[in-house]
Design an enzyme around this catalytic site. Structure first.
Site, PDB file in Angstrom:
ATOM      1  N   SER A 126      47.450  18.701 -23.439  1.00 17.51           N
ATOM      2  CA  SER A 126      46.184  17.967 -23.479  1.00 17.51           C
ATOM      3  C   SER A 126      45.802  17.559 -24.897  1.00 17.51           C
ATOM      4  CB  SER A 126      45.056  18.793 -22.849  1.00 17.51           C
ATOM      5  OG  SER A 126      44.988  20.081 -23.406  1.00 17.51           O
ATOM      6  N   HIS A 178      41.271  19.505 -27.939  1.00 21.08           N
ATOM      7  CA  HIS A 178      41.063  18.181 -27.375  1.00 21.08           C
ATOM      8  C   HIS A 178      40.435  17.244 -28.404  1.00 21.08           C
ATOM      9  CE1 HIS A 178      40.952  19.863 -22.979  1.00 21.08           C
ATOM     10  NE2 HIS A 178      42.117  20.000 -23.577  1.00 21.08           N
TER      11      HIS A 178
END
Length: 228
Positions: A126, A178
């Site tokens: 991610s 992220h």
């Protein structure tokens, strides 16, 4: 007899290869003890601040992006990487796409290293995925007059914001990774540009390079300070 359009596959060969590697590594995790087993994750290169600093295992900043924790984790990341890759790899070009993907993964882990908990073990693509969001946003800001890029850019911006907001309310999610991936991807998008789209002025590229260097140095310094 059916025919397969090989041009479609070759245009996203890097995306397809990344997905194959991710699933091969996940199978290896399963064979070696399970993708939710901390010892297995550590052995295969998951991110842990203490090991990076104390044991000088800096390679974990890179390898953690190939590991996943559970089927849902890899499935959700794989779907999004496949979706974005179908559009962005042909636009960026194979090598730009691969470089931005991998470097964004490291960039995301750097911010997690700087401010994340030293006792946590983390992994996942991610960080690199948010890097792809970032590069789409960068290209969107420079090419809003192109309908396809405008559409993709708005989608990427919306997905990034929605996911970051959801991260705030979800446990066991590395929001720093992220955010770091998003920042890295955005800066790399300005620096590398696209083989087909209008690029940023060279002065803005130089500024992006300087900011990226400062970001890397700051994260490394901050991580070492926190870990010590």
């Amino acid at each position: 007899m059916k025919k397969i359009n090989s041009n479609r596959f070759s245009s996203t060969i890097v995306t397809n290869t990344i997905l194959i590697v991710l699933f091969v590594v996940f199978i290896l995790e399963t064979i070696m003890g399970g993708s939710t087993n901390i010892h297995t994750l550590i052995r295969l290169g998951a991110m842990n601040n203490q090991l990076v600093t104390v044991e000088h295992q800096w390679w974990r900043l890179f390898t953690a992006q190939f590991l996943h924790i559970g089927w849902l984790h890899i499935a959700s990341n794989a779907v999004m990487i496949y979706y974005i890759g179908q559009f962005m790899e042909p636009i960026l070009g194979h090598w730009r796409f691969l470089g931005i993907y991998l470097l964004s993964g490291v960039g995301g882990n750097l911010l997690s290293y700087a401010y994340g908990s030293d006792s946590v073990v983390s992994a996942g693509a991610s960080t690199a995925l948010f890097g792809l969001f970032g590069v789409v946003i960068a290209l969107y800001l420079a090419n809003r007059s192109i309908p396809v890029v405008d559409y993709l850019g708005k989608q990427a911006l919306a997905l990034a914001i929605i996911n970051l907001v959801l991260d705030l309310f979800a446990s066991h999610i590395d929001i720093l990774g992220h955010l770091g991936g998003l920042i890295s991807g955005f800066l790399l998008g300005i620096i590398f540009g696209s083989i087909h789209l209008r690029e940023y002025h060279h002065k803005l590229k130089v500024i992006a390079v300087v900011i990226l260097i400062i970001y890397v140095v700051f994260c490394l310094h901050q991580g070492i300070v926190i870990s010590n």
